[in-house]
Scaffold this motif. Structure first.
Motif, PDB file in Angstrom:
ATOM      1  N   ARG A  72       0.841  -1.003   0.041  1.00 30.28           N
ATOM      2  CA  ARG A  72      -0.108   0.063  -0.060  1.00 30.28           C
ATOM      3  C   ARG A  72       0.796   1.141  -0.131  1.00 30.28           C
ATOM      4  O   ARG A  72       0.442   2.217  -0.613  1.00 30.28           O
ATOM      5  CB  ARG A  72      -0.978   0.002   1.102  1.00 30.28           C
ATOM      6  N   HIS A 125       2.041   2.185  -3.618  1.00 32.39           N
ATOM      7  CA  HIS A 125       0.816   2.744  -4.089  1.00 32.39           C
ATOM      8  C   HIS A 125       0.445   3.913  -3.876  1.00 32.39           C
ATOM      9  O   HIS A 125       0.178   4.711  -4.885  1.00 32.39           O
ATOM     10  CB  HIS A 125      -0.253   1.630  -3.796  1.00 32.39           C
ATOM     11  N   GLY A 177      -0.523  -1.713  -8.353  1.00 34.54           N
ATOM     12  CA  GLY A 177      -2.025  -2.180  -8.189  1.00 34.54           C
ATOM     13  C   GLY A 177      -2.292  -3.383  -8.326  1.00 34.54           C
ATOM     14  O   GLY A 177      -3.200  -3.715  -7.466  1.00 34.54           O
ATOM     15  N   MET A 220      -5.005  -7.730  -1.405  1.00 33.11           N
ATOM     16  CA  MET A 220      -6.026  -7.668  -0.528  1.00 33.11           C
ATOM     17  C   MET A 220      -7.337  -8.794  -0.833  1.00 33.11           C
ATOM     18  O   MET A 220      -7.969  -8.985  -0.120  1.00 33.11           O
ATOM     19  CB  MET A 220      -6.718  -6.421  -1.203  1.00 33.11           C
ATOM     20  N   LYS A 234     -14.140  -7.273   0.680  1.00 36.65           N
ATOM     21  CA  LYS A 234     -13.892  -6.095   0.081  1.00 36.65           C
ATOM     22  C   LYS A 234     -13.743  -6.237  -1.627  1.00 36.65           C
ATOM     23  O   LYS A 234     -14.468  -5.625  -2.421  1.00 36.65           O
ATOM     24  CB  LYS A 234     -12.726  -5.469   0.476  1.00 36.65           C
ATOM     25  N   MET A 235     -12.963  -6.955  -2.035  1.00 38.43           N
ATOM     26  CA  MET A 235     -12.702  -7.543  -3.454  1.00 38.43           C
ATOM     27  C   MET A 235     -14.197  -8.097  -3.828  1.00 38.43           C
ATOM     28  O   MET A 235     -14.636  -7.655  -5.148  1.00 38.43           O
ATOM     29  CB  MET A 235     -11.580  -8.320  -3.723  1.00 38.43           C
ATOM     30  N   MET A 287     -11.172   4.871  -9.424  1.00 35.22           N
ATOM     31  CA  MET A 287      -9.644   4.861  -9.401  1.00 35.22           C
ATOM     32  C   MET A 287      -9.446   4.246 -10.723  1.00 35.22           C
ATOM     33  O   MET A 287      -8.449   4.602 -11.416  1.00 35.22           O
ATOM     34  CB  MET A 287      -9.096   4.181  -8.067  1.00 35.22           C
ATOM     35  N   TYR A 288      -9.884   2.973 -10.794  1.00 32.49           N
ATOM     36  CA  TYR A 288      -9.434   2.328 -12.004  1.00 32.49           C
ATOM     37  C   TYR A 288      -9.666   3.020 -13.437  1.00 32.49           C
ATOM     38  O   TYR A 288      -8.835   2.852 -14.402  1.00 32.49           O
ATOM     39  CB  TYR A 288     -10.220   0.983 -12.019  1.00 32.49           C
ATOM     40  N   THR A 334      -7.258   9.079  -6.031  1.00 29.40           N
ATOM     41  CA  THR A 334      -6.746   9.090  -4.683  1.00 29.40           C
ATOM     42  C   THR A 334      -7.879   8.976  -3.860  1.00 29.40           C
ATOM     43  O   THR A 334      -8.022   8.013  -3.042  1.00 29.40           O
ATOM     44  CB  THR A 334      -5.650  10.017  -4.360  1.00 29.40           C
ATOM     45  N   GLY A 366      -9.418   5.519  -4.587  1.00 29.34           N
ATOM     46  CA  GLY A 366      -8.805   4.554  -3.834  1.00 29.34           C
ATOM     47  C   GLY A 366      -9.117   4.318  -2.343  1.00 29.34           C
ATOM     48  O   GLY A 366      -9.257   3.309  -1.743  1.00 29.34           O
ATOM     49  N   LEU A 396     -12.473   2.980  -1.569  1.00 27.89           N
ATOM     50  CA  LEU A 396     -12.402   1.297  -1.765  1.00 27.89           C
ATOM     51  C   LEU A 396     -11.739   1.009  -0.547  1.00 27.89           C
ATOM     52  O   LEU A 396     -12.376  -0.175   0.191  1.00 27.89           O
ATOM     53  CB  LEU A 396     -11.502   1.187  -2.965  1.00 27.89           C
TER      54      LEU A 396
END
Ligand code: HDD
Ligand code: HEM
Ligand code: HEM
Lengths: 330, 467
Positions: B182, B185, B237, B244, B251-252, B328-329, B372, B375, B378
């Motif tokens: 992290r 990132h 990322g 993660m 979360k994912m 973000m993506y 940011t 992210g 998320l």
């Protein structure tokens, strides 16, 4: 080794640094409101601009040391002083932002100076309210805050707010006396003639009120009579030296006297409440985190603090002497 | 939405921290950029670098100032809104933040004064050193606070003893499983943010045919960094994603927008959904067919795990997590496209003249900040319902403060912060409009460098400065 005690000493050191250093910044800020001439206000702000950020950092250090070493005390005090703390943070925010925003344009500068000054005054007062609320006593139920969020709104904390504000103004006046020339120095002199008696009156009444309303304060006086009396005597001496040196040749002496006076006040307070972390309610050992937390915190404090003090001193040294009237780069 | 104390404390924390992160992201990035530019200036003595330095120092000073004052709020906010969290987690994150204060906040503060006001007093070399120290301070600050936050995401090195957390191994706490991924990132995000800001302002001047020399250098430096950084960011990322996925599958699952334990095959890649958490389904879902299978399972027909794989009382709210990720993506894809275009144009000599490209740079100027924030949403909303993942629930962490009081202070924060943001934006836009040649009157920050420029041009001054 008694690690919680050492962490508490570090917290006391941080808060003392904060009061003495940001004290004069806030005092200078409070005085902006009384200074009608813009050029003089620029000069006043220039005298604190290069170093204020480091001064304020001691406040963060104190808060975080409480969080790390005495989480129970932190988690009781933050809700107890929720309202004055948030007001203080917002006031400090407005003050800090004004440092950067006031140079951005000529037209709005008087307004930013007003924001700067009111922010400083409000921050000083809320710190006094918190101090008064602490001495008056915080209600604890189990391991959480058990009172009402407005417990600090009583006459005694308000008296403390006044003392802290005027104490900071005295410090600020002495700082200006040291760092500025001509008109601003005269202004500092006049301020000190008024602010010092006001501070002493407020401080003495706050002390007397504390003795009458908080039995624990009387009890502490009984156990530490000799040392507390010595401290009070030395404070009086410092106040006399300060009075005597206003307007005299030595430009440093008033600041030294004022710093000694406030420093002694903090020492006396520490003696009154020791060994409690929340005065008269919770001792520092009861509130303490486990051993490894102190080890980590203290190794940071022991190894890094000397470095911090060294380059902070360097920053002061770079900007030593009188603040140039036309700003640092003229 | 039900306005109980827990909800209000969360909204207040989310608001204040989201406001804060805008400024650190900018100042971490700009501090590094200023270091590079001042270094280039010292090396080449090309005055355009000094001009770039001078211009961005003014904006940096304001961003830094707002960053500092909003950060102080946060260090108290742990106890103000989440007293029980502070009590339980204080012994773990407290010492880390204490070290942050000692190693980085004091460093930044000590040298910031010299950086802003001290060039005349210390000379260019020591001044460059001060700039480096401020940049180092922001880097260390990010490292510690990310370590603290990563520990909340992937806690390690602690034991629960009668309701309190006790640290058993500091190394495991600090180098917890997600920190190492992290931190780079986040740092890359900050450096990308600054690159796009710098390039965007340069492009704005090129479009108006003003300050050409300054503008060309800005676009050139900005896009050079951006091209390298975005490639790195996509790579980091991707690793972060699998980390993660391993530690916080919930979360994912929420981030991909599927509900069923196994998605349909082939899985689409959703871009717009309206989730219905109560019925555990999507009311609306649009996506690109096959792409989900290809990207997430690297096969044509693979299935993706959905949120129903996580028990309901451990599910985060899908909407925020999903859109945080998509923002973000999505911006990452756009940044990548712009970077590729910049390389192609640089190759063909059109970097400073292609108007559609310059216009897109202007639009992309704030993109790093938006990405940011996406992210962080998320990461933080995806951690729910836990404040310390798997150890402490958010609802159990709040302070005994009445909701009326919380609501009033939230409103106070909104007013004061709106005021700060307005002033900040007005002054930044004014600086951009005035351009790099006009030092704002009385801005010591800029005046100092103007003087230095004058100094360096005169031979006597060189003698004074001992060169
Ligand atoms: C990735 C970076 C990052 C993140 C996630 C945060 N911060 Fe921050 N913070 C910084 C990076 C930073 C910085 C770069 O160091 C700042 C920004 C501008 C500045 O002046 O320093 C700063 C300033 C700053 C300050 C004032 C420091 C000073 O006086 O110099 C405090 C007390 C905090 N922060 C505390 C926090 C807390 C409690 C956070 C979490 C909830 C937090 N920050 C999130
Ligand atoms: C700076 C970028 C950050 C952003 C934008 C951010 C965003 C958020 C958001 C949106 C929430 C509310 C989540 C919810 O209730 O659904 C939250 C909660 C929280 N965050 Fe962060 N966060 C950031 C950094 C951090 C860091 C660095 C820490 C700690 C070291 C932290 C600690 C917390 C805590 C204690 C809460 C409250 C409890 C909770 O709601 O889970 N945050 N944050
Ligand atoms: C292909 C591109 C990207 C991928 C796959 C990716 C992946 C991720 C993932 C999985 C997280 C969640 C980490 C967690 O839960 O803790 C995250 C967080 C984050 N992302 Fe990205 N990201 C990408 C591009 C970007 C870009 C371009 C930026 C900004 C310029 C960015 C800024 C952030 C920030 C600030 C966070 C929150 C901090 C953190 O959790 O580390 N990301 N990213």
């Amino acid at each position: 080794m008694d690690l919680p005690l050492l962490s508490a000493v570090f917290a006391a050191f941080s808060i003392t640094m904060y009061v003495l250093l940001d004290g004069f910044d806030l005092g200078v800020g409070a005085l902006l409101l009384l200074q009608p001439h813009e050029a003089a206000r620029n000069h006043m702000v220039d005298s604190i601009a290069p170093t204020w950020d480091g001064n304020e950092t001691w406040l963060i250090m104190t808060g975080v040391t409480l969080l790390a070493g005495f989480p129970l005390a932190y988690s009781i005090l933050m809700p107890a002083f929720y309202v004055p703390l948030i007001v203080m943070l917002l006031a400090l925010g407005l003050r800090g932002a004004s440092f950067e925003f006031r140079p951005q344009g000529q037209r709005n500068r008087p307004s930013w100076d007003a924001v700067f000054s009111v922010g400083s005054i409000v921050a000083a007062c809320t710190q006094g309210l918190i101090l008064g609320g602490l001495i008056q006593g915080v209600t604890i139920r189990g391991d959480a805050f058990g009172g009402s969020v407005f417990d600090w709104l009583r006459p005694f904390p308000i008296l403390c707010a006044g003392s802290v504000l005027f104490g900071y103004i005295v410090l600020g006046g002495c700082w200006l006396y040291l760092k500025t020339t001509e008109a601003s120095r005269h202004f500092a002199e006049r301020t000190l003639w008024l602010a010092l008696p006001a501070f002493l009156m407020l401080f003495v009444s706050a002390c007397l009120t504390a003795a009458f309303t908080q039995p624990e304060v009387r009890a502490a006086w009984k156990t530490h009579t000799a040392s507390l009396a010595t401290i009070v005597g030395m404070m009086a001496l410092a106040a006399i030296v300060l009075f005597a040196s206003i307007g005299k040749r030595s430009e440093l002496r008033p600041l030294v006297a004022a710093v000694s006076m406030v420093g002694l006040g903090i020492a006396g307070l520490a003696l009154l409440i020791f060994p409690d972390i929340i005065p008269f309610r919770l001792s520092l050992w009861e509130a303490s985190a486990s051993r490894l937390s102190h080890v980590f915190l203290l190794s940071g404090a022991v190894f890094v603090t000397p470095l911090v003090l060294a380059y902070s001193a360097f920053a002061y040294w770079v900007f030593r002497g009188k603040t140039p009237v036309k700003g640092w780069e003229a | 939405m039900n306005l109980d104390a827990a909800m209000l404390a969360r909204v207040q924390f989310a608001f204040t921290v989201s406001f804060h992160i805008i400024f650190p992201t900018t100042s971490i990035g700009l501090a590094m950029f200023l270091t590079v530019v001042e270094g280039l200036w010292l090396k080449t003595r090309n005055p355009v670098y000094l001009q770039i330095y001078r211009f961005w120092l003014g904006i940096f000073a304001m961003a830094f100032g707002v960053g500092v004052v909003t950060g102080i709020v946060l260090s108290f906010e742990f106890g103000l809104g989440f007293a029980h969290f502070a009590q339980i987690a204080g012994p773990v994150i407290g010492p880390m933040i204490a070290l942050e204060v000692l190693t980085s906040f004091f460093l930044e503060a000590g040298f910031l004064g010299i950086m802003l006001y001290g060039l005349r007093r210390v000379g260019p070399r020591l001044h460059f050193f001060a700039t480096c120290m401020v940049a180092l301070g922001t880097l260390l600050s990010a490292s510690w606070i990310l370590s603290a936050n990563s520990w909340m995401q992937t806690p390690d090195g602690v034991a629960m003893q009668n309701g309190r957390l006790v640290v058993t191994d500091w190394l495991k706490v600090i180098v917890n499983p997600s920190w190492l991924y992290r931190l780079p990132h986040m740092l890359t995000a900050a450096y990308l943010t600054a690159s796009f800001l710098v390039a965007g302002v340069g492009a704005f001047y090129l479009l108006r045919r003003k300050h050409t020399l300054f503008a060309r250098k800005s676009v050139s430096i900005g896009m050079a960094f951006a091209a390298i950084l975005i490639a790195g960011q996509v790579f980091i990322g991707d690793i972060l994603y699998s980390t993660m996925l391993k530690h916080q599958p919930s979360k994912m699952q929420a981030a991909e927008g599927f509900w069923e334990r196994q998605s349909q095959s082939p899985a689409p890649y959703y871009w717009v959904i309206i989730p219905d958490q109560a019925h555990q389904r999507n009311r609306v879902a649009f996506g690109i067919p096959y792409l989900g299978s290809i990207w997430l399972t690297h096969s044509l027909h693979g299935r993706v795990e959905g949120l129903k794989s996580t028990p309901r009382d451990r599910q985060p709210a899908m909407g925020m997590v999903f859109y945080g990720f998509r923002i973000m993506y999505g911006i990452a894809i756009l940044m990548f496209a712009v970077a590729v275009a910049s390389l192609w144009l640089r190759w063909h000599g059109g970097l400073f003249t292609t108007r559609w490209f310059l216009r897109s740079l202007v639009i992309m100027a704030p993109s790093g900040i938006v990405a940011t924030l996406g992210g962080w949403y998320l990461a933080e909303t995806g951690r729910q319902p836990w404040v310390i993942f798997g150890l402490l629930r958010t609802v159990d962490a709040v302070s005994p403060v009445p909701s009326g009081t919380l609501l009033s202070t939230l409103i106070a924060f909104i007013f004061v912060y709106a005021f700060l943001m307005t002033a900040f934006l007005i002054f930044v836009f004014r600086m951009i409009r005035r351009g790099p040649e006009a030092a704002p009157d009385h801005a010591e920050a800029s005046a100092s460098l103007k003087n230095a420029l004058r100094l360096l041009e005169s031979p006597t001054a060189n003698a004074v400065l001992g060169r």
